[in-house]
Design a protein around this motif. Structure first.
Motif, mmCIF file in Angstrom:
data_model
loop_
_atom_site.group_PDB
_atom_site.id
_atom_site.type_symbol
_atom_site.label_atom_id
_atom_site.label_comp_id
_atom_site.label_asym_id
_atom_site.label_seq_id
_atom_site.Cartn_x
_atom_site.Cartn_y
_atom_site.Cartn_z
ATOM 1 N N ASP A 116 0.787 -1.257 -0.153
ATOM 2 C CA ASP A 116 -0.039 -0.107 0.000
ATOM 3 C C ASP A 116 0.834 1.404 0.035
ATOM 4 O O ASP A 116 0.673 2.406 -0.565
ATOM 5 C CB ASP A 116 -0.962 -0.050 1.348
ATOM 6 C CG ASP A 116 -1.802 -1.113 1.193
ATOM 7 O OD1 ASP A 116 -2.071 -1.707 -0.141
ATOM 8 O OD2 ASP A 116 -2.745 -1.330 2.112
ATOM 9 N N SER A 117 1.861 1.242 0.737
ATOM 10 C CA SER A 117 2.917 2.494 0.793
ATOM 11 C C SER A 117 3.530 2.730 -0.440
ATOM 12 O O SER A 117 3.757 3.717 -0.971
ATOM 13 C CB SER A 117 3.694 2.197 2.006
ATOM 14 O OG SER A 117 4.708 3.144 2.270
ATOM 15 N N LYS A 120 1.247 4.037 -2.902
ATOM 16 C CA LYS A 120 0.884 5.477 -2.722
ATOM 17 C C LYS A 120 2.095 6.085 -3.078
ATOM 18 O O LYS A 120 1.907 7.515 -3.590
ATOM 19 C CB LYS A 120 0.549 5.529 -1.261
ATOM 20 C CG LYS A 120 0.091 6.840 -0.916
ATOM 21 C CD LYS A 120 -0.297 6.951 0.867
ATOM 22 C CE LYS A 120 -0.292 8.495 1.153
ATOM 23 N NZ LYS A 120 -0.677 8.515 2.588
ATOM 24 N N HIS A 121 3.108 5.814 -2.687
ATOM 25 C CA HIS A 121 4.297 7.007 -2.749
ATOM 26 C C HIS A 121 5.173 6.559 -4.251
ATOM 27 O O HIS A 121 6.204 7.028 -4.492
ATOM 28 C CB HIS A 121 5.336 6.629 -1.880
ATOM 29 C CG HIS A 121 4.914 6.880 -0.360
ATOM 30 N ND1 HIS A 121 4.138 5.991 0.517
ATOM 31 C CD2 HIS A 121 4.880 8.302 0.423
ATOM 32 C CE1 HIS A 121 3.833 6.742 1.406
ATOM 33 N NE2 HIS A 121 4.100 8.003 1.436
ATOM 34 N N TRP A 122 4.745 5.668 -5.088
ATOM 35 C CA TRP A 122 5.372 5.268 -6.320
ATOM 36 C C TRP A 122 5.703 6.588 -7.191
ATOM 37 O O TRP A 122 6.789 6.752 -7.922
ATOM 38 C CB TRP A 122 4.597 4.146 -7.144
ATOM 39 C CG TRP A 122 5.240 3.774 -8.201
ATOM 40 C CD1 TRP A 122 5.006 3.999 -9.708
ATOM 41 C CD2 TRP A 122 6.493 3.026 -8.417
ATOM 42 N NE1 TRP A 122 5.905 3.688 -10.461
ATOM 43 C CE2 TRP A 122 6.920 2.859 -9.937
ATOM 44 C CE3 TRP A 122 7.796 2.394 -7.481
ATOM 45 C CZ2 TRP A 122 8.118 2.414 -10.334
ATOM 46 C CZ3 TRP A 122 8.675 1.957 -8.005
ATOM 47 C CH2 TRP A 122 8.884 1.826 -9.318
#
Length: 396
Positions: A116-117, A120-122
């Motif tokens: 998930d992180s 989100k930060h890709w």
């Protein structure tokens, strides 16, 4: 006179058609495509069968993979210690249940949180990695290739974002397909354990049961054919899963030691993609190196060291011990097969192309050997080779 003409005509017929290898091959090819054409004309009749097979195939494949993993232990305990198969099967099911509970409660939250992180930060990760690469390209020593590298980087970026946008649009426009996939997954998870139980319980009776439907004079050969197919599938499935597991473990340890962000999620991705021979690990390495570039150049060096160590251990120790050369496939054959099967069937072709090829190869070689044995086409060659062998033996 009539007999001589008839005999001469028969001899010419045998020479050019019945005993001519090229003519027989062309006739077989013609019959093969004729059968395909007939099946294509009656495809509307076969559609229900196609739907039926598509429905039962996922749980059957899942049960078959688990069967090849568990069955050696069941056979070993039954043969060595006389443990009833039912007792071993129940114990394995209990062990798998405990392992799944542990994965769901411990490992899955970690992997899910990292995924998930990462999702989100890709965009920011990709942006930072792009800036690092562009700053590197500003080096005066790279003036001659800077424009080409910038164009290549732009094309890769546009391709990634375009693919992601197309995937999202397709997913949003196919809600019914998504519901169908969820239903298939639910039915697969629900029914696969029952199929697996009876496959493990009646493993010894399956081959004799199938063999009895073959003609009596072919039963021994047909039983050996089933044995060879089962051995090839078992070797491939057990080997691929074992190697993929240890690849995931090695990457998880290596990424954790060097402090790479999202290391566990990347290790799990590497384990799954390692099921694709030759290319899977390198595909999974791309996001790892992008994240390493975003962090720092020393991290890039550390990740490269982890990758080199993992590839060395896998290629020199794990794969030779686990896989060996049981599939008897040349690397060029494997690569061409992966390219062709992926072009025809996509991801499923990449995963199942090699075992399907192994099965078809075994069947084809057995049919060909049987044809050589019963056909008159090869009699002349075999007698010639036998006479030459005897002559060489006499000379010695």
């Amino acid at each position: 006179m009539d007999y001589e003409k008839k005999y001469k005509k028969s001899t010419i017929m045998q020479k050019w058609f019945s005993n001519n290898r090229f003519s027989v091959a062309l006739l077989n090819i013609l019959l093969f495509f004729l059968v395909i054409w007939m099946f294509n004309k009656i495809s509307f009749i076969l559609n229900p069968a196609k739907v039926f097979v598509s429905a039962i195939l996922p749980p059957l494949l899942l049960a078959l993979i688990q069967f090849y993993i568990m069955n050696p232990l069941v056979d070993f305990l039954e043969r060595k210690f006389k443990v009833p198969r039912i007792a071993t099967i129940i114990g394995l099911f209990a062990l798998v249940t405990v392992l799944l509970i542990w994965i769901v409660n411990t490992l899955l939250p970690i992997v899910q949180g990292q995924i998930d992180s990462l999702i989100k930060h890709w965009p920011s990760i990709w942006k930072d990695a792009t800036m690092v690469v562009q700053n590197t390209l500003n080096d005066p020593h790279l003036n001659s290739v800077r424009n080409d590298l910038n164009d290549a980087l732009t094309r890769v970026q546009n391709m990634i974002f375009k693919s992601g946008r197309n995937t999202i649009d397709t997913a949003m426009n196919n809600i019914s397909s998504a519901i169908s996939i969820v239903t298939i997954i639910f039915m697969t998870v629900l029914t696969a354990p029952f199929i697996l139980f009876f496959m493990l319980k009646d493993a010894h009776h399956l081959r004799p049961y199938i063999t009895q439907f073959a003609p009596y004079r072919w039963q021994k050969s047909f039983s050996q054919l089933l044995y060879d197919i089962n051995t090839a599938l078992a070797s491939y499935i057990r080997g691929q899963i074992t190697v993929a597991f240890w690849v995931g473990v090695m990457f998880a340890i290596g990424y954790s030691m060097v402090g790479l962000e999202y290391g566990i999620a990347l290790a799990v991705l590497s384990a799954f993609l390692n099921l694709i021979p030759y290319f899977g690990t390198f595909i999974a390495f791309v996001p790892a190196i992008v994240i390493a570039i975003m962090m720092s150049m020393p991290m890039v060096i550390k990740v490269l060291i982890v990758f080199v160590i993992e590839q060395t251990i896998e290629s020199r120790i794990i794969s030779p011990l686990v896989m060996g050369n049981k599939m008897a496939m040349h690397p060029v054959t494997t690569i061409l097969l992966l390219i062709g099967s992926s072009a025809v069937w996509g991801l499923w072709g990449v995963i199942f192309g090699i075992p399907i090829y192994a099965i078809l190869k075994i069947i084809t070689m057995r049919v060909y050997n049987y044809y050589r044995k019963v056909s008159q086409v090869f009699e002349e060659d075999e007698s010639t080779s036998l006479s030459s062998f005897n002559q060489q033996k006499v000379k010695k």
